[in-house]
Design an enzyme around this catalytic site. Structure first.
Site, PDB file in Angstrom:
ATOM      1  N   SER A 130       0.812  -1.221   0.000  1.00  0.00           N
ATOM      2  CA  SER A 130       0.000   0.000   0.000  1.00  0.00           C
ATOM      3  C   SER A 130       0.844   1.268   0.000  1.00  0.00           C
ATOM      4  O   SER A 130       0.491   2.259  -0.650  1.00  0.00           O
ATOM      5  CB  SER A 130      -0.941   0.007   1.211  1.00  0.00           C
ATOM      6  OG  SER A 130      -1.811  -1.096   1.165  1.00  0.00           O
ATOM      7  N   HIS A 181       0.609   4.640   4.323  1.00  0.00           N
ATOM      8  CA  HIS A 181      -0.161   5.326   3.295  1.00  0.00           C
ATOM      9  C   HIS A 181       0.274   6.791   3.171  1.00  0.00           C
ATOM     10  O   HIS A 181       0.551   7.285   2.072  1.00  0.00           O
ATOM     11  CB  HIS A 181      -1.653   5.269   3.621  1.00  0.00           C
ATOM     12  CG  HIS A 181      -2.266   3.922   3.391  1.00  0.00           C
ATOM     13  ND1 HIS A 181      -3.639   3.735   3.283  1.00  0.00           N
ATOM     14  CD2 HIS A 181      -1.715   2.696   3.234  1.00  0.00           C
ATOM     15  CE1 HIS A 181      -3.886   2.448   3.078  1.00  0.00           C
ATOM     16  NE2 HIS A 181      -2.736   1.803   3.064  1.00  0.00           N
TER      17      HIS A 181
END
Length: 254
Positions: A130, A181
């Site tokens: 991610s 993230h």
């Protein structure tokens, strides 16, 4: 930029070898660890999973290796789908080396952010691509802000819609590595001006060669007209797929 027009998996691999290789690594590790549950797979998992505690003990490779592991099939499919959606255009624009450097660089920055601001207890572990995926978002957002000639309005709309959805989900869903993230996105945004020098916009015409079984090169000038899809509709297609994956994951259907 995000409409796939390749005629086959073989052609996709020929056009985008780095994206294809990363997805194949994701799938191979999932097969070894989760599906087949081989001892070698368990060894790789224990050796490569992210852990701030173990990084503290000098195992610095764990700032890199978590990018290739995933917690379950949904996690693996979601990240692989995002890579297939957003990676090819950048791989063509940047070239194989710069794309790989940008992808891994953003992912590593995401893991460094996790290390710097996350918990360091031995039972706190993290994994997944991610951070690197959000690094790709960072590059696209930089283009939207400062290199507008590199991205068309339809693709800009797709990026911003999915980025906003992803940002909301980062803070709403449980068990999300928020640091990866955020810092992955920051890493991609920071790397973007270094790698976007002398870059041309994505063009499907650069992938206009069609390979026959005998490796001769042919081209059908009407091919792209046959595969044209409204860019306004692609947003709803992508959002629908993401929602479907989220529902299936929530109810453990996959």
């Amino acid at each position: 930029m995000f409409i796939r027009t390749e005629r086959s998996i073989k052609e996709f691999i020929q056009f985008y070898p780095i994206v294809a290789s990363l997805v194949m690594i994701h799938i191979a590790l999932w097969l070894l660890i989760d599906l087949l549950q081989l001892q070698f797979g368990s060894f790789l998992y224990e050796w490569g999973i992210g852990s701030n505690y173990l990084v503290d003990q000098g195992q610095y490779w764990r700032l890199v290796t978590p990018l290739f592991f995933h917690s379950d099939i949904m996690h693996m499919l979601f990240n692989s789908f995002a890579l297939v959606l957003f990676g090819p255009a950048l791989e063509q624009m940047l070239g194989k080396v710069k794309f790989l450097v940008a992808y891994l660089g953003a992912g590593i920055i995401g893991n460094i952010g996790t290390y710097a601001f996350g918990a360091s207890e031995i039972w706190n572990v993290h994994l997944g691509a991610s951070g690197a995926i959000y690094g790709l978002f960072g590059i696209y957002v930089f283009m939207i802000a400062f290199r507008k000639h590199l991205i068309d309005p339809g693709s800009k709309q797709v990026v911003m819609v999915l980025f906003i959805i992803g940002l909301i989900m980062t803070f709403v869903r449980a068990n999300i590595n928020i640091h990866a993230h955020i810092f992955g996105f920051i890493g991609g945004f920071a790397i973007a001006p270094l790698i976007l020098t002398n870059v041309r916009p994505f063009s499907p015409w650069r992938n206009q060669q069609r390979y026959r079984d005998d490796d001769s090169i042919q081209f059908d000038p009407k091919r792209w007209k046959k595969r044209r899809v409204s860019k306004k509709n692609i947003i709803w297609i992508v959002v629908g797929i993401l929602v479907l994956l989220g529902i299936l994951g929530r109810f453990n259907i996959l």
